[in-house]
Motif scaffolding. Structure first.
Motif, mmCIF file in Angstrom:
data_model
loop_
_atom_site.group_PDB
_atom_site.id
_atom_site.type_symbol
_atom_site.label_atom_id
_atom_site.label_comp_id
_atom_site.label_asym_id
_atom_site.label_seq_id
_atom_site.Cartn_x
_atom_site.Cartn_y
_atom_site.Cartn_z
ATOM 1 N N LEU A 141 -17.961 -73.668 0.477
ATOM 2 C CA LEU A 141 -19.044 -72.421 0.279
ATOM 3 C C LEU A 141 -18.078 -72.224 -0.495
ATOM 4 C CD1 LEU A 141 -20.674 -70.016 1.322
ATOM 5 C CD2 LEU A 141 -18.368 -69.584 3.326
ATOM 6 N N ARG A 142 -18.023 -70.933 -1.668
ATOM 7 C CA ARG A 142 -17.229 -70.682 -2.695
ATOM 8 C C ARG A 142 -17.395 -68.779 -2.509
ATOM 9 N NH1 ARG A 142 -14.236 -71.298 -7.058
ATOM 10 N NH2 ARG A 142 -14.788 -70.333 -8.363
ATOM 11 N N GLU A 143 -16.887 -68.208 -2.030
ATOM 12 C CA GLU A 143 -16.789 -67.004 -2.194
ATOM 13 C C GLU A 143 -16.663 -66.093 -3.687
ATOM 14 O OE1 GLU A 143 -13.625 -65.813 0.756
ATOM 15 O OE2 GLU A 143 -15.148 -66.760 2.821
ATOM 16 N N VAL A 144 -17.296 -65.218 -4.342
ATOM 17 C CA VAL A 144 -17.682 -63.985 -5.115
ATOM 18 C C VAL A 144 -17.878 -63.127 -4.068
ATOM 19 C CG1 VAL A 144 -18.341 -64.303 -7.223
ATOM 20 C CG2 VAL A 144 -18.293 -67.004 -6.173
ATOM 21 N N GLY A 145 -16.671 -62.297 -4.859
ATOM 22 C CA GLY A 145 -16.784 -60.759 -4.434
ATOM 23 C C GLY A 145 -15.474 -59.970 -3.316
ATOM 24 N N ASP A 146 -15.995 -59.341 -2.865
ATOM 25 C CA ASP A 146 -14.780 -58.096 -2.278
ATOM 26 C C ASP A 146 -14.573 -58.995 -1.200
ATOM 27 O OD1 ASP A 146 -13.042 -55.720 -2.286
ATOM 28 O OD2 ASP A 146 -14.608 -55.543 -0.734
ATOM 29 N N PRO A 147 -13.829 -58.600 -0.551
ATOM 30 C CA PRO A 147 -13.367 -59.115 0.741
ATOM 31 C C PRO A 147 -14.160 -59.268 1.858
ATOM 32 C CG PRO A 147 -11.127 -59.414 -0.067
ATOM 33 C CD PRO A 147 -11.904 -58.642 -1.080
ATOM 34 N N LEU A 148 -13.762 -57.567 2.078
ATOM 35 C CA LEU A 148 -15.054 -56.531 2.768
ATOM 36 C C LEU A 148 -16.239 -56.971 3.188
ATOM 37 C CD1 LEU A 148 -14.069 -53.864 3.537
ATOM 38 C CD2 LEU A 148 -16.439 -53.252 3.609
ATOM 39 N N GLU A 149 -17.474 -57.537 1.323
ATOM 40 C CA GLU A 149 -18.244 -57.363 0.941
ATOM 41 C C GLU A 149 -18.605 -59.109 1.469
ATOM 42 O OE1 GLU A 149 -18.721 -56.085 -2.746
ATOM 43 O OE2 GLU A 149 -19.875 -54.064 -2.002
ATOM 44 N N ILE A 150 -17.739 -59.840 1.609
ATOM 45 C CA ILE A 150 -17.852 -61.482 1.844
ATOM 46 C C ILE A 150 -18.506 -60.697 2.961
ATOM 47 C CG2 ILE A 150 -16.478 -63.373 1.818
ATOM 48 C CD1 ILE A 150 -15.389 -62.291 -1.408
ATOM 49 N N GLY A 151 -17.209 -60.339 4.229
ATOM 50 C CA GLY A 151 -17.317 -60.250 5.705
ATOM 51 C C GLY A 151 -18.267 -59.862 6.229
ATOM 52 N N LEU A 152 -18.768 -58.992 5.259
ATOM 53 C CA LEU A 152 -20.394 -58.559 5.835
ATOM 54 C C LEU A 152 -21.449 -59.344 5.993
ATOM 55 C CD1 LEU A 152 -19.923 -54.936 4.655
ATOM 56 C CD2 LEU A 152 -19.505 -55.229 6.620
ATOM 57 N N LEU A 153 -21.056 -60.437 4.622
ATOM 58 C CA LEU A 153 -22.032 -61.092 4.402
ATOM 59 C C LEU A 153 -22.305 -62.533 5.027
ATOM 60 C CD1 LEU A 153 -21.950 -61.742 0.209
ATOM 61 C CD2 LEU A 153 -24.229 -60.483 2.091
ATOM 62 N N LYS A 154 -21.286 -62.716 6.146
ATOM 63 C CA LYS A 154 -20.878 -63.545 6.442
ATOM 64 C C LYS A 154 -21.279 -63.200 8.195
ATOM 65 C CE LYS A 154 -16.890 -66.052 4.609
ATOM 66 N NZ LYS A 154 -15.191 -66.052 5.043
ATOM 67 N N TYR A 155 -21.215 -61.791 8.187
ATOM 68 C CA TYR A 155 -22.080 -61.770 9.764
ATOM 69 C C TYR A 155 -23.466 -61.378 9.416
ATOM 70 C CZ TYR A 155 -22.799 -58.780 13.796
ATOM 71 O OH TYR A 155 -23.331 -58.457 15.091
ATOM 72 N N ALA A 156 -23.839 -61.293 8.486
ATOM 73 C CA ALA A 156 -25.213 -61.081 8.519
ATOM 74 C C ALA A 156 -25.505 -62.364 8.436
ATOM 75 C CB ALA A 156 -25.641 -60.674 7.332
ATOM 76 N N ILE A 157 -24.793 -63.074 7.688
ATOM 77 C CA ILE A 157 -25.276 -64.895 8.279
ATOM 78 C C ILE A 157 -25.868 -65.040 10.120
ATOM 79 C CG2 ILE A 157 -24.765 -67.846 7.809
ATOM 80 C CD1 ILE A 157 -23.885 -66.359 5.231
ATOM 81 N N THR A 158 -24.673 -64.948 10.979
ATOM 82 C CA THR A 158 -24.360 -65.084 11.989
ATOM 83 C C THR A 158 -25.721 -64.186 12.651
ATOM 84 O OG1 THR A 158 -22.691 -63.642 11.912
ATOM 85 C CG2 THR A 158 -22.224 -66.043 11.276
ATOM 86 N N ALA A 159 -25.952 -63.439 11.574
ATOM 87 C CA ALA A 159 -27.159 -62.249 12.454
ATOM 88 C C ALA A 159 -29.009 -62.678 12.380
ATOM 89 C CB ALA A 159 -26.757 -61.111 12.710
#
Length: 890
Positions: free
Chosen positions: A394-412
């Motif tokens: 899994l490659r993360e591109v972008g701001d860590p906070l926004e990446i954290g939001l995307l990861k949470y959205a996936i778990t949701a």
């Protein structure tokens, strides 16, 4: 690379010429072929000196030229052996200097390879992050606020894009960009549909087709004109140069006195001249700048092993004097592993529980609420970050906070790609440090929807309604204040708060951040780094003040400061950006308040810059850390600019002096420690070289004034310099330092390399060595050989060997007197022992090898004379150690 004027071409035509598609970009195979065709996207570095030029330079110093003159005079007067030996010494010195400079250059080249910029491009239809060197014409760049532009490119899609082109055009105000075709012959500064390598984005984002890379860019054209410019000397090099000039003047005076004294005593003028020139070489450590450079380069490589890339050699000197560190909180003092921890919606507060497999557990009524669903929608859509799977990683591109939001959205349960295709983005109001809100406009069927996220107080101010039970309801009196109180409590628990809002609209021209419907708040947790508390304690012991500067909520900042031990007061004062006056309007009381405060929150870029300026005006040496474009002015202004290697924007990394590869505050403390060690090592080998060389001057001067029948010969002085100066000095340059290095106050920046106290110590060192050397001859002459007519050669040999071994043992006197002799950093330095072994081997080879004995005027000595020579050389070590323990020398 493009035939003519890419700014005057329609994007469709330009894309056709470049064989690319704006939406999908190049394929990986096409990019590889283009890389072979156009070469790497890099500005050619200044041409490196050839090995021949580097070797020739070793013969160009004034001291070497003096030796050449001495050799020439020896040959003129048919002193073939002396002339040949002097030439041999010149060659050996040159080879040693060449090796050191060659090794230093290799070390610096290795450092340059440690830091490489990367850029975001669209290839095969996916957003990817690749090293800047591999960007090729036809690539589709994606840039956003904080990004350094890595190639020349033609814009075809932009959102509120502004670019700072000062480095290229001299324009001090950022330029607003768009994608419209330009006509005619447009000046460089007016090409508003182009991006240029070396500039950076200050606002918005854009997609653009690369039209030029490397030396074919506008920056490359300028670089080709200025590559011949010489690099300015670092402050340390200037100090060393001033120091060397002062030493030359002192030495020339002494040499002239010795020369005149020798002539008045009837000595042969050629012998006196050779001795004088040899003394000049003996007194001046001509290899000092090279040894210093090598010590700095090796120290910088040592820092790289601790995740610190030092980009500028001069920064190493400044590091040792840093007494204030202004640090960001997120990712530097904390782990930067942001995850949603708390959900606050009108129905109440809920904790998010994560299972080991990454799934989340929240109450069912929260999951089904419209507020929660809107928050998750905004987390995906009002977001410029991206997650992609590449080779099962899994490659993360972008701001860590926004990446954290995307990861949470996936778990949701959200599919990010499908969600974004379902609601395509039309417009965007990019997040800025002033507005503190990001908003995006998306097409939703036949209408449009706006999603926004940002700081709680700012988003509440922009919201007129709140979503209650699925319906927008106007805010009642004081309701916003209640929300602020609730979020204040969450912030005090160490949570990072992000508020969310939305609105539906039928107009594409709708102002995005007006009349919003507030949905709720997410609390994100970023726990402190466990190792930071110890690092902060080290800073306190080292006399370094740490100031936290963050864009977070004041209560969050205070809570983290308490957990880390930055402050021990639960109500520690926190200065809010709104309380900070304009710098020009500060009175003395305001300045004192700023200087007393240790925690700053919600500050703007200008306020960060003002704070650094105030600290510097109060004689502070400031290290400033940061990661974003908003930190860049303060990073550049600081004495040591420190950027983050993981989450740092490219512009912050470009203007910084240091890059932290792991974004950890602990690495800053390690860097300061290494900076102190390096500067102490420089002082060590300067002191060692000066005291050794001064002892030679004293010995020759005293025997000349006494007019005795023995003295050191020029070749012997040159041999002593060759044996005792080079390897021990190099070994001292790589000493690892002792445990007390971070328990002393920072040195003052204006302090010279050698202060008055150290000069006194140098003269005392030299005096003790001189005393022991002359005492050895006296004991041998007037005690052991008192009934004999002592030969001048034997006296000379005792003088010679006692001086050699005194200087070799003298390396141990460079250790700190604050630790035990056998526990000192010099004793524990294996390179010191290697150097002493090699030097001793050279001395004994000269003693036992007949041709060397003839050249150096050496004869074999009896066991008692050898014992006297070695014993008195060791006595010099003992005497100096006694003086150090008595604090009479440092």
């Amino acid at each position: 690379m493009i035939a003519q004027q890419p700014y005057a071409k329609d994007i469709a035509l330009l894309s056709k010429e470049l064989h690319t598609e704006p939406q999908r970009g190049l394929t990986g195979e096409e990019a590889e072929k283009l890389l072979e065709q156009h070469g790497q996207n890099a500005i050619q570095s200044e041409k490196q000196k050839s090995i021949g030029a580097m070797l020739l330079q070793q013969f160009m110093s004034p001291m070497v030229l003096l030796l050449v003159v001495a050799a020439g005079l020896s040959f003129f007067f048919q002193e073939w052996l002396n002339g040949t030996a002097i030439l041999a010494v010149i060659v050996i010195n040159a080879l040693i200097g060449f090796y050191m400079e060659f090794h230093a250059n290799r070390s610096m080249n290795a450092l340059r390879q440690l830091a490489s910029l990367s850029g975001k491009v669209i290839r095969d239809g996916n957003l990817q992050e690749i090293p800047s060197e591999f960007i090729v014409p036809g690539d589709v760049l994606f840039v956003e606020a904080g990004d350094m532009i890595l190639a020349d490119a033609r814009i075809f899609q932009s959102m509120q894009l502004e670019v700072d082109e000062a480095a290229l055009t001299g324009e001090s105000i950022p330029v607003t960009k768009d994608e419209a075709v330009l006509e005619g012959d447009v000046p460089l500064a007016d090409r508003v549909n182009m991006l240029f390598k070396g500039t950076y984005v200050t606002k918005g984002n854009a997609k653009a087709v690369v039209t030029g890379t490397g030396m074919s860019t506008e920056l490359g054209k300028i670089a080709s004109l200025v590559q011949g410019a010489e690099q300015a000397a670092t402050p340390l090099e200037k100090k060393l140069e001033q120091f060397s000039k002062k030493l030359i003047r002192i030495t020339l005076v002494l040499v002239v006195v010795i020369f005149i004294a020798g002539i008045l005593q009837g000595a042969a003028w050629l012998d006196v001249l050779e001795s004088s020139i040899a003394l000049a070489v003996a007194a001046i450590p001509e290899g000092l700048p090279i040894v210093a450079t090598l010590a700095l380069a090796q120290g910088m490589l040592r820092m790289a092993k601790h995740n610190v890339v030092v980009k500028k050699l001069a920064a190493v000197e400044t590091l040792g004097g840093t007494n204030v560190i202004c640090t960001d909180k997120t990712g530097t003092l904390t782990q930067n592993k942001i995850a949603v921890n708390t959900i606050l919606i009108p129905s109440g507060k809920s904790e998010v529980v994560y299972s080991p497999d990454g799934a989340v557990a929240i109450p069912e009524e929260v999951r089904k609420s419209e507020n929660y669903q809107k928050i998750v929608d905004a987390s995906v859509l009002c977001n410029t970050a991206n997650l992609e799977m590449r080779e099962d990683t899994l490659r993360e591109v972008g701001d860590p906070l926004e990446i954290g939001l995307l990861k949470y959205a996936i778990t949701a349960g959200r599919d990010i790609q499908q969600e974004r295709e379902r609601f395509p983005k039309i417009r965007e109001a990019a997040f800025t440090s002033e507005a503190k809100i990001m908003a995006t406009l998306h097409k939703s069927g036949d209408t449009y929807v706006v999603f926004a996220k940002g700081a709680v107080e700012e988003l509440l101010q922009k919201s007129t309604h709140i979503l209650l039970e699925g319906q927008p309801v106007a805010f009642s009196d004081n309701e916003k204040d209640i929300w602020l109180e609730q979020t204040e409590q969450l912030a005090s628990e160490g949570l990072k708060l992000l508020a969310f809002a939305y609105k539906e609209t039928s107009s594409i021209e709708e102002e995005l951040t007006r009349d919003l419907i507030f949905t709720g708040v997410l609390g994100l947790l970023d726990p402190p780094r466990t190792e930071v508390s110890q690092a902060l304690e080290e800073c306190k012991l080292a006399g370094i003040k740490v100031i936290m500067i963050t864009g977070d909520h004041p209560a969050t900042a205070r809570n983290i400061a308490l957990k880390l031990g930055l402050t021990d007061k639960e109500q520690a004062p926190v200065m809010h950006g709104k309380e900070m006056k304009d710098f020009a309007k500060l009175n003395d009381q305001d300045k004192r308040q700023w200087l007393r405060t240790q925690i700053f929150a919600r500050v703007t870029p200008k306020q960060k810059l003002d704070l650094v300026t105030l600290l510097q005006e109060n004689n502070c040496i400031v290290g400033m850390t940061g990661d974003g474009v908003n930190d860049a002015p303060a990073i550049k202004k600081a004495d040591i600019g420190i950027s983050m290697g993981i989450r740092g924007t490219q512009v912050a990394q470009e203007v910084s002096d240091m890059v932290l590869k792991d974004d950890s505050f602990t690495s800053i403390v390690v860097a300061i420690k290494q900076g102190r060690i390096i500067f102490e090592n420089i002082k060590k080998f300067v002191t060692f070289l000066l005291s050794c060389n001064l002892s030679e001057l004293m010995v020759v001067a005293i025997v000349s004034v006494w007019n005795v029948h023995f003295s050191l010969l020029p070749l012997q002085i040159l041999f002593i310099n060759l044996v005792t100066d080079v390897l021990p000095a190099l070994a001292l340059g790589v000493t690892k330092g002792n445990d007390l290095i971070m328990k002393s106050k920072p040195r003052k920046p204006e302090a010279p390399i050698i202060d008055n106290q150290q000069w006194r110590s140098i003269f005392m060192y030299a005096a003790v060595i001189t005393l022991c050397v002359l005492a050895a001859v006296f004991v041998s002459h007037y005690w052991y050989h008192r009934t004999e007519v002592l030969q001048a050669k034997l006296c000379n040999n005792i003088l010679f060997f006692t001086l050699v071994f005194s200087q070799l043992w003298h390396v141990f006197n460079m250790a700190s007197a604050k630790v035990g002799f056998f526990k000192s950093e010099v004793i524990r330095n294996k390179y010191v022992w290697y150097a002493l072994f090699i030097c001793s081997l050279v001395v004994f080879t000269a003693y036992f090898f007949q041709p060397f004995r003839e050249v150096l005027y050496i004869q074999t000595m009896g066991i008692v004379d050898l014992a006297i020579s070695i014993g008195f050389s060791f006595l010099s070590l003992v005497m100096i150690q006694v003086l150090k323990r008595m604090r009479l020398v440092v």
